[in-house]
Design a protein around this motif. Structure first.
Motif, PDB file in Angstrom:
ATOM      1  N   ALA A  16       0.832  -1.209   0.000  1.00  0.00           N
ATOM      2  CA  ALA A  16       0.000   0.000   0.000  1.00  0.00           C
ATOM      3  C   ALA A  16       0.866   1.258   0.000  1.00  0.00           C
ATOM      4  O   ALA A  16       0.525   2.251  -0.642  1.00  0.00           O
ATOM      5  N   ALA A  17       2.004   1.210   0.697  1.00  0.00           N
ATOM      6  CA  ALA A  17       2.893   2.376   0.728  1.00  0.00           C
ATOM      7  C   ALA A  17       3.395   2.717  -0.673  1.00  0.00           C
ATOM      8  O   ALA A  17       3.535   3.886  -1.021  1.00  0.00           O
ATOM      9  N   ALA A  18       3.656   1.709  -1.499  1.00  0.00           N
ATOM     10  CA  ALA A  18       4.137   1.940  -2.866  1.00  0.00           C
ATOM     11  C   ALA A  18       3.045   2.483  -3.771  1.00  0.00           C
ATOM     12  O   ALA A  18       3.326   3.075  -4.811  1.00  0.00           O
ATOM     13  N   SER A  19       1.800   2.296  -3.366  1.00  0.00           N
ATOM     14  CA  SER A  19       0.665   2.788  -4.154  1.00  0.00           C
ATOM     15  C   SER A  19       0.278   4.218  -3.806  1.00  0.00           C
ATOM     16  O   SER A  19      -0.556   4.813  -4.484  1.00  0.00           O
ATOM     17  N   ARG A  20       0.878   4.755  -2.753  1.00  0.00           N
ATOM     18  CA  ARG A  20       0.579   6.138  -2.374  1.00  0.00           C
ATOM     19  C   ARG A  20       1.280   7.094  -3.313  1.00  0.00           C
ATOM     20  O   ARG A  20       2.326   6.778  -3.891  1.00  0.00           O
ATOM     21  N   HIS A  59      11.302   5.162   2.090  1.00  0.00           N
ATOM     22  CA  HIS A  59       9.929   5.660   2.225  1.00  0.00           C
ATOM     23  C   HIS A  59       8.963   4.502   2.455  1.00  0.00           C
ATOM     24  O   HIS A  59       8.029   4.617   3.251  1.00  0.00           O
ATOM     25  N   LEU A  60       9.185   3.392   1.763  1.00  0.00           N
ATOM     26  CA  LEU A  60       8.295   2.239   1.904  1.00  0.00           C
ATOM     27  C   LEU A  60       8.479   1.574   3.260  1.00  0.00           C
ATOM     28  O   LEU A  60       7.502   1.160   3.890  1.00  0.00           O
ATOM     29  N   LEU A  61       9.721   1.497   3.710  1.00  0.00           N
ATOM     30  CA  LEU A  61       9.996   0.889   5.019  1.00  0.00           C
ATOM     31  C   LEU A  61       9.418   1.719   6.156  1.00  0.00           C
ATOM     32  O   LEU A  61       8.861   1.179   7.105  1.00  0.00           O
ATOM     33  N   LEU A  62       9.582   3.028   6.058  1.00  0.00           N
ATOM     34  CA  LEU A  62       9.123   3.940   7.113  1.00  0.00           C
ATOM     35  C   LEU A  62       7.652   4.307   6.970  1.00  0.00           C
ATOM     36  O   LEU A  62       7.046   4.789   7.922  1.00  0.00           O
ATOM     37  N   ASP A  63       7.115   4.087   5.779  1.00  0.00           N
ATOM     38  CA  ASP A  63       5.753   4.525   5.456  1.00  0.00           C
ATOM     39  C   ASP A  63       5.567   5.965   5.945  1.00  0.00           C
ATOM     40  O   ASP A  63       4.652   6.295   6.685  1.00  0.00           O
ATOM     41  N   ASP A  64       6.482   6.822   5.506  1.00  0.00           N
ATOM     42  CA  ASP A  64       6.609   8.170   6.046  1.00  0.00           C
ATOM     43  C   ASP A  64       5.996   9.275   5.190  1.00  0.00           C
ATOM     44  O   ASP A  64       6.207  10.455   5.481  1.00  0.00           O
ATOM     45  N   TYR A  76      12.490  12.217   8.040  1.00  0.00           N
ATOM     46  CA  TYR A  76      12.669  10.894   8.624  1.00  0.00           C
ATOM     47  C   TYR A  76      13.898  10.169   8.071  1.00  0.00           C
ATOM     48  O   TYR A  76      14.147   9.025   8.406  1.00  0.00           O
ATOM     49  N   GLU A  77      14.662  10.866   7.222  1.00  0.00           N
ATOM     50  CA  GLU A  77      15.910  10.340   6.670  1.00  0.00           C
ATOM     51  C   GLU A  77      15.706   8.987   5.985  1.00  0.00           C
ATOM     52  O   GLU A  77      16.410   8.012   6.253  1.00  0.00           O
ATOM     53  N   HIS A  78      14.741   8.971   5.071  1.00  0.00           N
ATOM     54  CA  HIS A  78      14.441   7.740   4.347  1.00  0.00           C
ATOM     55  C   HIS A  78      15.655   7.207   3.594  1.00  0.00           C
ATOM     56  O   HIS A  78      15.795   6.000   3.426  1.00  0.00           O
ATOM     57  N   GLU A  79      16.542   8.099   3.158  1.00  0.00           N
ATOM     58  CA  GLU A  79      17.721   7.667   2.412  1.00  0.00           C
ATOM     59  C   GLU A  79      18.646   6.815   3.282  1.00  0.00           C
ATOM     60  O   GLU A  79      19.212   5.814   2.830  1.00  0.00           O
ATOM     61  N   ALA A  83      19.344   2.755   2.805  1.00  0.00           N
ATOM     62  CA  ALA A  83      20.710   2.251   2.631  1.00  0.00           C
ATOM     63  C   ALA A  83      21.042   1.192   3.686  1.00  0.00           C
ATOM     64  O   ALA A  83      21.659   0.168   3.373  1.00  0.00           O
ATOM     65  N   ARG A  84      20.617   1.432   4.928  1.00  0.00           N
ATOM     66  CA  ARG A  84      20.859   0.435   5.996  1.00  0.00           C
ATOM     67  C   ARG A  84      20.137  -0.871   5.683  1.00  0.00           C
ATOM     68  O   ARG A  84      20.690  -1.959   5.876  1.00  0.00           O
ATOM     69  N   TYR A  85      18.905  -0.776   5.226  1.00  0.00           N
ATOM     70  CA  TYR A  85      18.126  -1.967   4.906  1.00  0.00           C
ATOM     71  C   TYR A  85      18.789  -2.775   3.787  1.00  0.00           C
ATOM     72  O   TYR A  85      18.830  -4.008   3.833  1.00  0.00           O
TER      73      TYR A  85
END
Length: 184
Positions: A16-20, A59-64, A76-79, A83-85
């Protein structure tokens, strides 16, 4: 090597996050696919194609995502999260541009006076909470980073990958690319 999480990545990009909406015109998934297609069309390495595809995985991991009609107050430093993920499965040629693509926007605002005017309203909004244009000292540090060239390329594709209705290959098209650059 830890097993490459292709199922997990595929699930994230089908979530769902990718569909936003990523910005005013397209979804996170469409944005990722357009970035990867631009990297491919530029004849760049598989590592940069993978980085382009995965640059916003945070962005998808954090759903931010904050709605465009809402006030944006935090970065939220999605970058960094992305990178960590990705680090257990991909080397710095992929994770470096992912980690630095926000810094690359700040860098380009500092070194190319006309660059700011090319940013979408959404990118202008996020730039404010990401620190604005870099200082001269930050520019020097960024330019010395080994991943800076790739980050600037990913950033430019990021800026161009916001076209409503652009037809591009789906996520599965890039599975072999991801496998080819995975840490062995």
């Amino acid at each position: 090597m830890t097993k490459l999480p292709l199922d997990a990545l595929s699930a994230l990009y089908a979530s769902a996050a990718a569909s936003r909406l990523y910005d005013e015109a397209i979804t996170e998934l469409q944005h990722a696919l357009q970035c990867a297609e631009l990297a491919t069309a530029a004849g760049e390495s598989d590592a940069l194609v993978a980085a382009a595809l995965l640059h916003d995985v945070g962005h998808l991991l954090l759903d931010d995502q904050v709605g465009l009609d809402e006030v944006l107050v935090d970065d939220y430093e999605h970058e960094k999260a992305g990178a960590r993920y990705l680090a257990p499965w991909f080397g710095p040629e992929v994770t470096g541009p992912v980690a630095l693509h926000v810094a690359a926007k700040r860098y380009l605002c500092a070194v190319e006076p006309s660059y700011f005017a090319t940013l979408s309203p959404s990118s202008v909004r996020t730039l404010a909470v990401q620190g604005g244009a870099m200082t001269a000292d930050e520019v020097d540090v960024f330019e010395r980073h080994p991943g800076s060239r790739g980050a600037v390329l990913v950033r430019r594709w990021d800026d161009m990958a916001k076209v409503r209705g652009r037809i591009v290959p789906g996520f599965d098209h890039y599975v072999d690319v991801l496998r080819s650059v995975a840490i062995r």
